[in-house]
Design an enzyme around this catalytic site. Structure first.
Site, short mmCIF file in Angstrom:
data_model
loop_
_atom_site.label_atom_id
_atom_site.label_comp_id
_atom_site.label_asym_id
_atom_site.label_seq_id
_atom_site.Cartn_x
_atom_site.Cartn_y
_atom_site.Cartn_z
N ASP A 151 36.27 65.97 -37.17
CA ASP A 151 36.22 64.63 -36.23
C ASP A 151 36.83 63.46 -36.14
O ASP A 151 36.96 63.24 -37.17
CB ASP A 151 34.17 64.53 -35.93
CG ASP A 151 33.54 64.09 -35.56
OD1 ASP A 151 34.17 64.60 -33.88
OD2 ASP A 151 33.33 62.47 -35.87
N GLU A 161 40.58 66.75 -34.02
CA GLU A 161 40.26 65.83 -32.95
C GLU A 161 40.95 64.78 -32.90
O GLU A 161 39.83 63.63 -33.56
CB GLU A 161 38.69 66.13 -32.41
CG GLU A 161 38.48 65.60 -31.77
CD GLU A 161 37.18 64.26 -31.44
OE1 GLU A 161 36.35 64.45 -31.02
OE2 GLU A 161 36.55 63.98 -33.00
#
Length: 559
Positions: free
Chosen positions: A222, A283
Site C-alpha cells: 500500500d 501500489e
C-alpha cells in the site's frame, strides 16, 4: 499444513522469465465486502474460504486480500494496530491458515496487503510515542516535528491529507501543554512512519518474515511510493486536477522519492531467501508509465499496478498509446506490465467508463455528482475494456464484483457512508464507499447471500438482485460467463506470456492487435468493423451482421 500446501510453499523457483506472477490473473478480495460467514454484516476470512470453489471456477490464479490485520477500522483496515494478527472482525490466524491451505490445495496463490507508510494511532508504538517526550526513541519511529510560529502553534508545513484537510495533527504532551505535531498523509488516525529510522525498517523485515513463514506467496504494498519524504519537508501545494494519491508531473516531496528504492531492494533480497517465487506488487501512483517502471527493476519489486492504463479514457488512440508505452518501458526493465481496471479506491469501471465529467481518483461519485453514467453504456464498455485487457501480455488484476458487471453504488444514503474522505471533506467528496458495497451472491437470500442474517455494513442496491452470481452462473450471455470464457481462453492460449503485434487498417476508433494466433479487435468509437477470417472465441457483446459494433471487443482465432 497439507502436502499440497508444502509443495506450493517449498516449490523450487521457476526459471527466470517464467515466474507465475509474470502472467497471473489476480483477484482482489476486499474481505469486509466479499462474504460474511459470522452473520454480523461484515465479510470475513471464513466467508472467503467458503467460496474458493467459485473462484477456482472463475479461472483466476491468485487472490490478493485487502487488509484483514488487527485494526480499529477507522479506514477499513488500512489503519493497522498489529501487523501480525487477524482482526477479530475477520476471524483468527487459524482462519487465515485454513484459507491459505484451501487456496493452495486448489492451486491458487495468496497475496496479502501490507501497509508500511503508516500505522493506526492505536498501534503500541504510537501509543508509546504519545507517552514519551520529544526527541525520544519512541517518537523517532514516526514523523514528529515541532510546529512553526512563536509558540509552535502552526503546523510544520502546508501539506494536505489525501483525505482532505491538513496532514498534521498537534498532540497534547504529558503535562497538558500543546506539543509537537505528527504527520499523517491520510487520516489523523494513521500516523506516518519515519523510514529513515532503522528500527522501522527492521520491524517490517520481521513482519514480512512472519507472513512468509506462514506460506503467503507475496505482498501488495500500500502507498508504495509514499514511505520516504523529502529532507526538510518543504511546503508543497498539489495540482488540484491531479488524483489524490499522486500523479503530479512535478516533484512531490512525499511521493516517489528516490529513497524508497533501497527499501524495496532490501525486501527483494529478503523474499529471495524463500522458495517459490514470492512477489511484491507496488501500489504506486506516479505521473507516467516510465516512472512507474522504476519500481520494477530486476532487483526491486516484481509488479506495479499500471494506473496510467486504469485512468486512460475510453479512447482508441489513447489506449493504443498507453498499451504500447507500457509494454515497451516494462520490457526494458525485464518486468511484465500489470494491467488493472478497477479496485477498492476507484469508481468501478462499469460506471467510470461512462462518466461525462472529470472525476479525480478518490473523489468518488454520488447522487449529486456531475456527468452521471448511463448504466447500459457503462456495462457495455466495461465488458469490452475487460476483453481488451485480458488479451494483453503480462499480468492482470480483477476486482471482486467486476465479473458480475457491478456498477458503482451511487445512491448510498449520506448516513450510511463510512469513508474518511466523506467526513474530512464535509461531504464535498463522496469517497470510495460506492465501490466497496458487499457482493450479491443469491437473488433470494438475505443480503443477496452476502450474510445469513441479512446484515450488510453498506446497503446493497436493489438493482443488484438481478446481478447476483447465482443468476449469472447459468446465463451464457452474462458478464460472469464472459469472464469465465476470457480467463479460460487466456490460460489455454498463454496470452499472458505472448507478444503483441499491432494490426493496421481497422480505422482510428479501433484497437486491433494479434497475440499469438488470436486476433483482438476492440471497436472503441468507430464504425462497425468487418470480422476477420477465423473462429470467434469470445465477444464482449452481440455482434452485428456486418461485424463488430461500437463498444465491443471480439477475439478471433486463426483457422
Amino acid at each position: 499444513m497439507t502436502s499440497t500446501q508444502q509443495e506450493t510453499q517449498h516449490a523450487a523457483a521457476a526459471a527466470p522469465g517464467s515466474e507465475w506472477w509474470r502472467t497471473a490473473v489476480i483477484y482482489q478480495i476486499y474481505p469486509r465486502s466479499f462474504a460474511d460467514d459470522s452473520g454480523d454484516g461484515v465479510g470475513d476470512l471464513p466467508g472467503v474460504t467458503a467460496h474458493l470453489d467459485e473462484l477456482l471456477d472463475l479461472g483466476i490464479d491468485a487472490i490478493w486480500l485487502s487488509p484483514f490485520q488487527r485494526s480499529p477500522q477507522k479506514d477499513a483496515g488500512y489503519d493497522v494496530s498489529d501487523y501480525c494478527d487477524v482482526d477479530p472482525l475477520f476471524g483468527t490466524l487459524a482462519d487465515f491458515d485454513d484459507l491459505l491451505t484451501g487456496a493452495h490445495d486448489r492451486g491458487i496463490r495468496i497475496i496479502v496487503d501490507l501497509v508500511p507508510n503508516h500505522s493506526s494511532d492505536q498501534h503500541e508504538w504510537f501509543q508509546a510515542a504519545l507517552a514519551a517526550a520529544p526527541g525520544s526513541r519512541e517518537r523517532a519511529r514516526y514523523m514528529f516535528r515541532d510546529g512553526r510560529g512563536e509558540h509552535g502553534e502552526l503546523p510544520p508545513n502546508n501539506w494536505e491529507s489525501v483525505f482532505g484537510g491538513p496532514a498534521w495533527t498537534r498532540v497534547t504532551e504529558a503535562d497538558g501543554a500543546p506539543g509537537q505535531w505528527y504527520l499523517h498523509l491520510f487520516d489523523s488516525s494513521q500516523p506516518d512512519f519515519d523510514w529513515s529510522n532503522e528500527e522501522v525498517r527492521e520491524e517490517f523485515r520481521r513482519i514480512l518474515r512472519f507472513w512468509l513463514d506462514r506460506g503467503v506467496d507475496g505482498f501488495r504494498v500500500d502507498v508504495a511510493h509514499g514511505l520516504v519524504k523529502q529532507e526538510g519537508l518543504p511546503d508543497y501545494t498539489p495540482n488540484p486536477d491531479a488524483g489524490s494519491m499522486g500523479g503530479d508531473e512535478g516533484s512531490v516531496p512525499y511521493w516517489g522519492q528516490p529513497g524508497v528504492h533501497e527499501i524495496y531492494r532490501d525486501w527483494h533480497r529478503l523474499l529471495a531467501e524463500y522458495d517459490g517465487d514470492r512477489a511484491l506488487c507496488a501500489e504506486a501512483w506516479l505521473p507516467s508509465v516510465a516512472k512507474t517502471a522504476l519500481w520494477v527493476r530486476p532487483d526491486e519489486m516484481h509488479q506495479a499496478f499500471n494506473f496510467e492504463y486504469l485512468e486512460t479514457e475510453w479512447d482508441a488512440a489513447k489506449l493504443r498509446a498507453v498499451i504500447a508505452e507500457s509494454i515497451s518501458v516494462y520490457a526494458a526493465v525485464g518486468a511484465p506490465s500489470t494491467w488493472v481496471l478497477s479496485n477498492h479506491d476507484v469508481v468501478r469501471h462499469a460506471s467510470r467508463l461512462a462518466l461525462t465529467a472529470e472525476n479525480p481518483q478518490g473523489h468518488g461519485i454520488g447522487p449529486s455528482s456531475p456527468g452521471q453514467p448511463i448504466p447500459e453504456v457503462g456495462l457495455r464498455r466495461a465488458r469490452a475494456a475487460t476483453a481488451l485487457m485480458l488479451a494483453l501480455p503480462g499480468s492482470a488484476y480483477v476486482y471482486q464484483g467486476e465479473e458480475l458487471g457491478l456498477p458503482e453504488a451511487i445512491d448510498l444514503p449520506d448516513e450510511a457512508r463510512q469513508d474518511p474522505t466523506w467526513f474530512r471533506t464535509e461531504g464535498e467528496r463522496y469517497g470510495r464507499d460506492g465501490c466497496r458495497v458487499p457482493l450479491p451472491w443469491s437473488p433470494s437470500a438475505p443480503a443477496f447471500g452476502f450474510s445469513p442474517t441479512g446484515e450488510s455494513w453498506l446497503p446493497q442496491p436493489e438493482q443488484w438482485r438481478e446481478l447476483a452470481r447465482e443468476v449469472q452462473a447459468t446465463d451464457p450471455d452474462s458478464t460472469l460467463s464472459l469472464y469465465r470464457t476470457l480467463l479460460a481462453e487466456r490460460r489455454a492460449r498463454s496470452l499472458g506470456s505472448g507478444a503483441l503485434e499491432w494490426l493496421d487498417g481497422f480505422g482510428d476508433g479501433v484497437v486491433a492487435f494479434r497475440n499469438g494466433s488470436l486476433t483482438v479487435i476492440a471497436n472503441v468509437d468507430g464504425a462497425t468493423v468487418p470480422l476477420p477470417h477465423g473462429t470467434i472465441v469470445a465477444a464482449s457483446g452481440p455482434l452485428a451482421p456486418e461485424g463488430v459494433p461500437i463498444d465491443t471487443t471480439v477475439w478471433v482465432a486463426a483457422d
